[in-house]
Write an enzyme that holds these catalytic residues in place. Structure first.
Site, short mmCIF file in Angstrom:
data_model
loop_
_atom_site.label_atom_id
_atom_site.label_comp_id
_atom_site.label_asym_id
_atom_site.label_seq_id
_atom_site.Cartn_x
_atom_site.Cartn_y
_atom_site.Cartn_z
N CYS A 2 43.48 43.31 40.35
CA CYS A 2 44.77 42.64 40.28
C CYS A 2 45.79 43.55 39.61
O CYS A 2 45.45 44.34 38.74
CB CYS A 2 44.73 41.32 39.51
SG CYS A 2 43.53 40.16 40.14
N ARG A 27 45.47 47.75 43.75
CA ARG A 27 44.53 47.10 42.84
C ARG A 27 43.99 45.79 43.42
O ARG A 27 43.08 45.17 42.84
CB ARG A 27 45.20 46.81 41.50
CG ARG A 27 45.74 48.04 40.82
CD ARG A 27 46.46 47.68 39.56
NE ARG A 27 45.56 47.20 38.54
CZ ARG A 27 45.04 47.95 37.59
NH1 ARG A 27 45.34 49.22 37.51
NH2 ARG A 27 44.21 47.44 36.71
N TRP A 73 43.24 40.24 43.55
CA TRP A 73 41.95 40.49 44.18
C TRP A 73 41.05 39.37 43.69
O TRP A 73 40.73 39.30 42.50
CB TRP A 73 41.40 41.86 43.76
CG TRP A 73 40.14 42.24 44.48
CD1 TRP A 73 40.04 42.84 45.69
CD2 TRP A 73 38.79 42.06 44.00
NE1 TRP A 73 38.71 43.04 46.01
CE2 TRP A 73 37.93 42.56 45.00
CE3 TRP A 73 38.24 41.52 42.85
CZ2 TRP A 73 36.55 42.55 44.87
CZ3 TRP A 73 36.85 41.49 42.72
CH2 TRP A 73 36.03 42.02 43.72
N ASN A 99 44.99 39.46 34.79
CA ASN A 99 44.03 40.38 35.39
C ASN A 99 42.80 40.37 34.51
O ASN A 99 42.90 40.61 33.31
CB ASN A 99 44.66 41.79 35.44
CG ASN A 99 43.66 42.86 35.86
OD1 ASN A 99 42.68 42.55 36.52
ND2 ASN A 99 43.93 44.10 35.49
N GLY A 100 41.64 40.07 35.09
CA GLY A 100 40.41 40.03 34.29
C GLY A 100 39.62 38.79 34.62
O GLY A 100 39.85 38.14 35.66
N GLU A 480 27.55 59.46 50.62
CA GLU A 480 29.00 59.34 50.67
C GLU A 480 29.47 59.02 52.10
O GLU A 480 30.37 58.20 52.29
CB GLU A 480 29.64 60.64 50.13
CG GLU A 480 31.14 60.70 50.16
CD GLU A 480 31.85 59.55 49.42
OE1 GLU A 480 31.20 58.77 48.74
OE2 GLU A 480 33.07 59.43 49.60
N LYS A 484 31.47 55.60 53.32
CA LYS A 484 32.76 55.64 54.04
C LYS A 484 32.69 54.82 55.32
O LYS A 484 33.60 54.09 55.64
CB LYS A 484 33.14 57.10 54.41
CG LYS A 484 33.52 58.00 53.27
CD LYS A 484 34.89 57.76 52.71
CE LYS A 484 34.83 56.87 51.51
NZ LYS A 484 34.58 57.47 50.24
N GLU A 487 32.76 51.10 54.45
CA GLU A 487 34.06 50.67 53.92
C GLU A 487 35.13 50.56 54.99
O GLU A 487 35.92 49.62 55.01
CB GLU A 487 34.58 51.72 52.93
CG GLU A 487 34.08 51.62 51.53
CD GLU A 487 34.83 52.60 50.66
OE1 GLU A 487 35.47 52.15 49.71
OE2 GLU A 487 34.78 53.82 50.92
N HIS A 503 8.78 56.31 54.64
CA HIS A 503 8.22 55.27 53.77
C HIS A 503 8.87 53.91 54.01
O HIS A 503 8.75 53.02 53.17
CB HIS A 503 8.36 55.69 52.30
CG HIS A 503 7.64 56.97 52.00
ND1 HIS A 503 6.27 57.04 51.92
CD2 HIS A 503 8.09 58.23 51.81
CE1 HIS A 503 5.90 58.28 51.68
NE2 HIS A 503 6.99 59.04 51.61
N LYS A 602 41.48 49.36 45.50
CA LYS A 602 41.38 50.77 45.13
C LYS A 602 40.75 50.94 43.75
O LYS A 602 40.02 51.88 43.50
CB LYS A 602 42.79 51.39 45.15
CG LYS A 602 42.83 52.88 44.85
CD LYS A 602 42.19 53.67 45.96
CE LYS A 602 42.14 55.15 45.67
NZ LYS A 602 41.06 55.79 46.44
C1 AGP Z 1 35.35 54.87 47.43
O1 AGP Z 1 35.70 55.06 48.74
C2 AGP Z 1 35.37 53.50 46.96
N1 AGP Z 1 36.55 52.81 47.29
C3 AGP Z 1 34.77 53.20 45.61
O2 AGP Z 1 33.39 53.37 45.77
C4 AGP Z 1 35.23 54.01 44.39
O3 AGP Z 1 34.84 55.33 44.50
C5 AGP Z 1 34.65 53.38 43.12
O4 AGP Z 1 35.12 52.08 43.00
C6 AGP Z 1 34.97 54.16 41.86
O5 AGP Z 1 36.33 54.23 41.64
P1 AGP Z 1 36.94 55.23 40.60
O6 AGP Z 1 36.65 56.61 41.06
O7 AGP Z 1 38.40 54.92 40.59
O8 AGP Z 1 36.29 54.94 39.28
#
Ligand code: AGP
Length: 607
Positions: A2, A27, A73, A99-100, A480, A484, A487, A503, A602
């Site tokens: 948020c 956010r 959020w 926020n929280g 990674e 991606k 996401e 396994h 983000k």
């Molecule tokens: C990455 O594509 C993600 N959106 C997410 O995993 C991100 O890397 C993670 O939340 C950590 O964020 P930060 O690097 O801002 O701490």
């Protein structure tokens, strides 16, 4: 999560609140809302969806100079207009953005309901205006303070009182809040990004601090009533609004910015002659480095994957134990913190709650934790006090791309420093330094000729399941790549260490299942070839990321994507690139919201 923004001053509040929300939208973007003070009343407007939806539906807003706004959020309660912030007390005289997470919301809600309060939302946040109303006897600061004594959990809040048009009350515990002191105007925000449009003079609230904010002043105290010395800082980071520079999406732009981002991360830090590096922010002498007996990287998501690469590089080149830990796991499992371990908290945003929690746990146990952070002045950077910025520049797309390669670069610079105090000779150090220096051009070389990404996209786009495989450094790249693809394209996939495939995950393979193998020319390549043959024998369609010129590996694949040759410890810097592009192209082909994928934000500022 948020984003909170508040404005009090001599100018029209609404356009400034909207501008602030746009800059905080990363956010969270489920719903948004605004509250304005006008003629002794509070006017509110809330909408499900993006800030732009809120903006478009504003109908005859009052001409106000004081207001608060929020982009959400969802945590407690679905994505509805009723659950959107600001929340009001019963008479609509007190408005709160939060926020929280209020952890004891069930108890507080029950108490308030007994007093006759009828809740209009399912949120934890709505207890706040009612609780503040319960304690309100005409003094805003006292009312908020008394209410917060009852609250357990995390909060960054901004509170408006209809009776007090000349102030906003702000408070923080666990969720960041910064107050910007401008010329005849004061702003409150979840992070410095929207503040710089107004001023660079800021006060960061610390946990359990509360502030009475007016157009030209801030009165700060702790929740226990003790006075606080207000420290005004002048922030210098690059918080410019990023523009898409002609790219259709921020994600694509940020993928293509990687050569310059890595270049910025390296600038002034490589000592080619000495075969060494210098990360000034760490403030460590060679003797300090020599006393480090192990390294632990704590992080989440993409940053954790960068931490894995860093840990492997440290073990390989500096020959001391190193590991990466998922911050949310680490902080809650009674970790063993030893004084000769150096900890790095890796974070693009510098606001991730779990990473911040891990930092606090490490420090509380006497550990030494430094930040590897992108956003200058962010909470983790300030909490750590020392560390290194990665200087990737603003990363707007929710999917982290250039932050990953910049984080890896910073960790490789540290690896070189550490290794030089140990077994790495001058000649070897020079070779490592040279490779690092060449990385921006290697990355640019790949991005100019990205290979058959379209063909790979056609293989994965409609697949019910995709398996990513890699060994060692390439396992981190595979993780990674799979993150991606999930996401951005919402394609079900997972990454496995290639040797572990037999396994279990091999049972998932059937005729046509796409398997993506990251197999650069390193000492694990031959074993990766065996894995490729194993999956092919089960009818899998193979996409392989391989070193350019490695015809044997390329010949095995249905789709072969070459990347420039680099040493094994730097390989994720190039092998991750086609995986980023594959996720992007697949998301595009499936019509996904590339820069704002569903359910994500983000910056993950709640546990
Ligand atoms: C990455 O594509 C993600 N959106 C997410 O995993 C991100 O890397 C993670 O939340 C950590 O964020 P930060 O690097 O801002 O701490």
């Amino acid at each position: 999560m948020c984003g909170i923004f508040g404005y009090i001053g001599s100018k029209k509040a609404l356009p400034r609140l909207m501008e602030g929300l746009h800059r905080l939208e990363y956010r969270g973007y489920d719903s948004a809302g605004v509250a304005l003070l006008h003629d002794g009343r509070i006017w509110t407007h809330r909408r499900v969806g993006r800030v732009i939806q809120l903006e478009r539906t504003l109908n005859e807003p009052p001409d106000s100079r004081t207001g608060i706004a929020h982009t959400r959020w969802a945590t407690h309660g679905g994505i509805t207009e009723d659950n959107a912030h600001p929340h009001l007390d019963t008479e609509g005289r007190i408005a709160v953005v939060h926020n929280g997470i209020i952890e004891n919301m069930t108890t507080l809600r029950a108490q308030l309901e007994k007093e006759g309060v009828v809740f209009r939302s399912e949120t934890d946040s709505e207890v706040l205006p009612h609780l503040i109303r319960h304690f309100y006897r005409g003094n805003p600061l006292e009312a908020v303070n008394s209410a917060l004594q009852e609250v357990r959990g995390s909060y960054g809040i901004a509170v408006l009182f209809a009776d007090h048009p000349d102030c906003i009350v702000a408070a923080r515990n666990g969720s960041p809040l910064v107050v910007g002191l401008g010329d005849g105007e004061t702003v409150i925000a979840s992070d410095p990004q929207p503040v710089v449009a107004h001023t660079r003079r800021v006060v960061y609230l610390e946990d359990r601090e509360i502030a009475l904010v007016t157009a030209d002043d801030i009165e700060l105290q702790r929740l226990d009533g003790t006075a606080v010395n207000t420290e005004v800082e002048v922030i210098s980071g690059d918080y410019d609004v990023a523009d898409q520079r002609g790219y259709p999406h921020f994600m694509l732009k940020e993928i293509h910015e990687q050569p310059e981002a890595i270049e910025r991360c390296l600038r002034g830090r490589i000592q080619e002659e000495e075969g060494n590096a210098r990360l000034g922010g760490l403030n460590m002498t060679p003797r300090d480095l020599l006393q480090v007996n192990s390294v632990t990287n704590v992080a989440c998501g993409t940053a954790y994957h960068a931490g894995l690469v860093g840990a492997m590089a440290i073990e390989a080149l500096a020959r001391i134990p190193a590991r990466a830990e998922i911050a949310s796991e680490y902080r809650h499992r009674r970790p063993i913190v030893s004084p000769d371990t150096l900890f790095f908290a890796i974070s693009q945003s510098g606001e991730t709650a779990d990473t911040l929690g891990a930092v606090q746990e490490i420090r509380l146990k006497g550990g030494h934790c430094m930040g590897v952070v992108n956003v200058v002045g962010s909470t983790i950077a300030r909490e750590c006090g020392a560390g290194t910025y990665v200087y990737a520049g603003p990363e707007v797309a929710v999917a982290s791309t250039k932050a990953f390669t910049s984080q890896v670069t910073a960790l490789l610079l540290f690896t070189l420093m550490l290794a030089r105090t140990r077994n790495l000779s001058l000649g070897e150090g020079r070779r490592v330094a040279r490779v690092l220096k060449e990385m921006p051009s290697k990355v640019a070389e790949y991005l100019q000729r990205p290979g058959p990404i379209d063909e790979a996209t056609a293989v994965v786009r409609d697949a019910p399941y995709v398996l990513f495989l890699g060994r060692g450094f390439s396992y981190a790249a595979a993780l990674e790549g799979a993150l991606k693809l999930k996401e951005i394209a919402y394609v079900a996939c997972e990454a496995y260490p290639a040797g572990e495939m037999k396994h279990g995950p091999i049972a998932m393979l059937e005729e046509g299942t796409p398997v993506l193998v990251v197999a650069p020319r390193d000492d694990q390549r031959d074993k990766a070839i065996s894995n490729m043959k194993e999956v092919q024998a089960r009818g899998a369609r193979l996409i392989v990321v391989h070193t350019a010129g490695d015809d044997e590996v390329a010949a095995l694949a249905d789709v072969a994507i070459p990347v420039p040759p680099v040493p094994y410890w730097a390989s994720p810097l190039v092998t991750v690139l086609p995986l980023q592009l594959l996720a992007y192209q697949t998301g595009l082909a499936l019509g996904r919201d590339i820069d704002r994928p569903r359910n994500l934000a983000k910056s993950v500022t709640v546990e």
